[in-house]
Design a protein around this motif. Structure first.
Motif, PDB file in Angstrom:
ATOM      1  N   ALA A 261      66.878 -24.283  23.939  1.00  0.00           N
ATOM      2  CA  ALA A 261      66.334 -24.058  25.550  1.00  0.00           C
ATOM      3  C   ALA A 261      65.301 -24.837  26.059  1.00  0.00           C
TER       4      ALA A 261
ATOM      5  N   LEU B 270      62.587 -20.970  29.404  1.00  0.00           N
ATOM      6  CA  LEU B 270      63.581 -19.884  29.775  1.00  0.00           C
ATOM      7  C   LEU B 270      61.949 -18.949  30.920  1.00  0.00           C
TER       8      LEU B 270
ATOM      9  N   LEU C  23      60.546 -13.204  29.602  1.00  0.00           N
ATOM     10  CA  LEU C  23      60.307 -14.670  29.283  1.00  0.00           C
ATOM     11  C   LEU C  23      59.521 -15.510  30.293  1.00  0.00           C
TER      12      LEU C  23
ATOM     13  N   VAL D 185      60.482 -19.758  27.744  1.00  0.00           N
ATOM     14  CA  VAL D 185      60.449 -20.131  26.633  1.00  0.00           C
ATOM     15  C   VAL D 185      61.247 -21.126  25.983  1.00  0.00           C
TER      16      VAL D 185
ATOM     17  N   LYS E 147      61.773 -11.599  22.265  1.00  0.00           N
ATOM     18  CA  LYS E 147      62.523 -12.181  20.649  1.00  0.00           C
ATOM     19  C   LYS E 147      64.138 -11.701  22.115  1.00  0.00           C
TER      20      LYS E 147
ATOM     21  N   THR F 277      65.069 -10.438  25.003  1.00  0.00           N
ATOM     22  CA  THR F 277      65.537 -11.398  25.817  1.00  0.00           C
ATOM     23  C   THR F 277      65.944 -12.793  25.742  1.00  0.00           C
ATOM     24  N   THR F 278      65.159 -13.338  24.604  1.00  0.00           N
ATOM     25  CA  THR F 278      65.904 -14.378  24.469  1.00  0.00           C
ATOM     26  C   THR F 278      67.186 -14.930  24.344  1.00  0.00           C
TER      27      THR F 278
ATOM     28  N   CYS G 207      69.879 -13.932  26.690  1.00  0.00           N
ATOM     29  CA  CYS G 207      69.902 -15.051  27.640  1.00  0.00           C
ATOM     30  C   CYS G 207      70.665 -15.850  26.843  1.00  0.00           C
TER      31      CYS G 207
ATOM     32  N   PRO H 166      68.686 -16.038  33.604  1.00  0.00           N
ATOM     33  CA  PRO H 166      67.402 -15.896  33.060  1.00  0.00           C
ATOM     34  C   PRO H 166      67.099 -16.777  34.349  1.00  0.00           C
TER      35      PRO H 166
ATOM     36  N   VAL I 299      57.248 -16.062  19.070  1.00  0.00           N
ATOM     37  CA  VAL I 299      56.693 -15.484  20.703  1.00  0.00           C
ATOM     38  C   VAL I 299      56.005 -14.689  20.425  1.00  0.00           C
TER      39      VAL I 299
END
Ligand SMILES: Nc1ncnc2c1ncn2[C@@H]1O[C@H](COP(=O)(O)OP(=O)(O)OP(=O)(O)O)[C@@H](O)[C@H]1O
Ligand SMILES: [Mg+2]
Length: 325
Positions: free
Chosen positions: A7, A10, A20, A23, A43, A45-46, A49, A56, A208
């Motif tokens: 990734a 992001l 985000l 990221v 976390k 949300t990552t 995505c 995103p 994060v």
């Protein structure tokens, strides 16, 4: 890289909230990445995505060699996902839930049945297999959700807080399942509030906070950044604190801290176990009786605290003890 996760930049906003904020992460094929961060760090949300559940605003992601934004359907076919909140059909039994997943993946009925049986056994759910899942406890649901994610063995797995609310025995059980999975070549991205879990399972860790990656590396690398080892001594007599402090000054690489009421002294050192033995001998020579002495290395919890200013804390809303609904 058919099994890798990549990734870059992001960004995802929800109205005013920048969940985000650029990221980047890389998970080499066949490895486990532990994604850590305080509540609201980004976390889930990552994970959403990367698993095509959210688009995103910008950035790019490649999962299992497939562009997530250009080809979400193909990504979906190559990944397994177990979410932070268990997604099982309340009205079906545990066995039916697992068989249904198999059929969704176009397994033959007989194969789906056999796989369900295997997973029920592995996740200690055989006894409850024929009860509707709405009667399951929180921990049982979580286990069933994880089992469902493993019906087919995808090359890339995402697990969002897989063991939150599991009791220690079931956590251990899941760790074993995960290790077997990874030794079979699966790539795994997992988020967790239990730093011991990341320490135990993850080859690499990304921390994060506020939608940014604030640190990454192996558990050992992160620990080394936080500071080295310390000798901790608890003396038996309060009167011995001063002499003990003099002894420690001779060995230490920095200031000795004294917690008077605990009769505890701490000093940063280098030299490990050998030095510890010398400290013990010297204290003994001076006639200082000790209740406890040890070499303490920073834990991942210390790392997390120093990076984020938060103590990692698992929510307790989904515990094994939760009464069956
Ligand atoms: N659908 C949404 N609508 C609005 N805001 C959202 C939405 N999803 C997430 N957010 C916000 O984005 C930020 C990141 O949330 P996210 O769920 O990714 O955090 P997390 O690291 O998974 O936290 P937790 O440890 O609590 O699970 C938070 O401020 C959250 O409130
Ligand atoms: Mg989350």
């Amino acid at each position: 890289m058919p099994g890798a996760i990549h990734a870059e930049g992001l960004v995802k906003t929800f109205g005013e909230v920048r969940a985000l904020d650029g990221v980047d992460l890389d998970v080499p094929e066949g490895t486990v990445l532990g994604l850590l961060g305080p509540n609201g760090a980004g976390k889930t949300t990552t994970v959403r995505c990367l698993t095509t559940l959210l688009r995103p605003d910008s950035g790019k992601a490649v999962v299992a060699g497939i562009d997530v934004l250009k080809n979400p359907d193909a990504v979906r076919r190559s990944i397994g996902l177990s979410g932070q909140f268990a997604a099982v059909d309340e009205y079906l039994t545990g066995r039916e839930n697992l068989q249904m997943v198999g059929q969704l993946y176009q397994m033959r009925a007989k194969a789906a049945k056999a796989r369900a049986e295997e997973l029920l056994e592995q996740f200690d759910l055989t006894d409850a297999a024929d009860r509707p899942t709405k009667t399951y406890s929180g921990g049982m649901r979580r286990r069933l959700d994880l089992a469902a994610a493993l019906v087919v063995s995808p090359p890339v797995m995402f697990m969002d807080e897989p063991t939150t609310g599991l009791d220690p025995r079931n956590r251990q059980l899941l760790w074993d399942v995960i290790k077997r999975l990874v030794s079979g070549g699966t790539t795994l991205l997992l988020t967790t509030q239990y730093l011991e879990e990341a320490d135990h399972l993850a080859h690499d860790i990304v921390v994060v906070d506020h939608g940014h990656v604030i640190a990454q590396g192996t558990s050992d690398q992160l620990k080394a950044r936080t500071g080295g080892e310390r000798v901790e001594v608890v003396v038996h007599e309060r009167e011995h604190i001063r002499t003990a402090s003099e002894v420690l000054r001779g060995f230490g690489k920095g200031e000795t801290t004294v917690e008077e009421h605990m009769r505890k002294l701490t000093v940063p050192v280098t030299g490990g176990a050998k030095l510890l033995a010398e400290v013990i001998r010297e204290l003994d020579t001076r006639g200082i009786e000790i209740d406890d002495i040890g070499l303490r290395r920073p834990t991942l919890d210390d790392v997390f605290l120093s990076l984020t200013g938060h103590v990692a804390e698992a929510r307790d809303n989904d515990t094994e003890k939760e009464a069956a609904k």
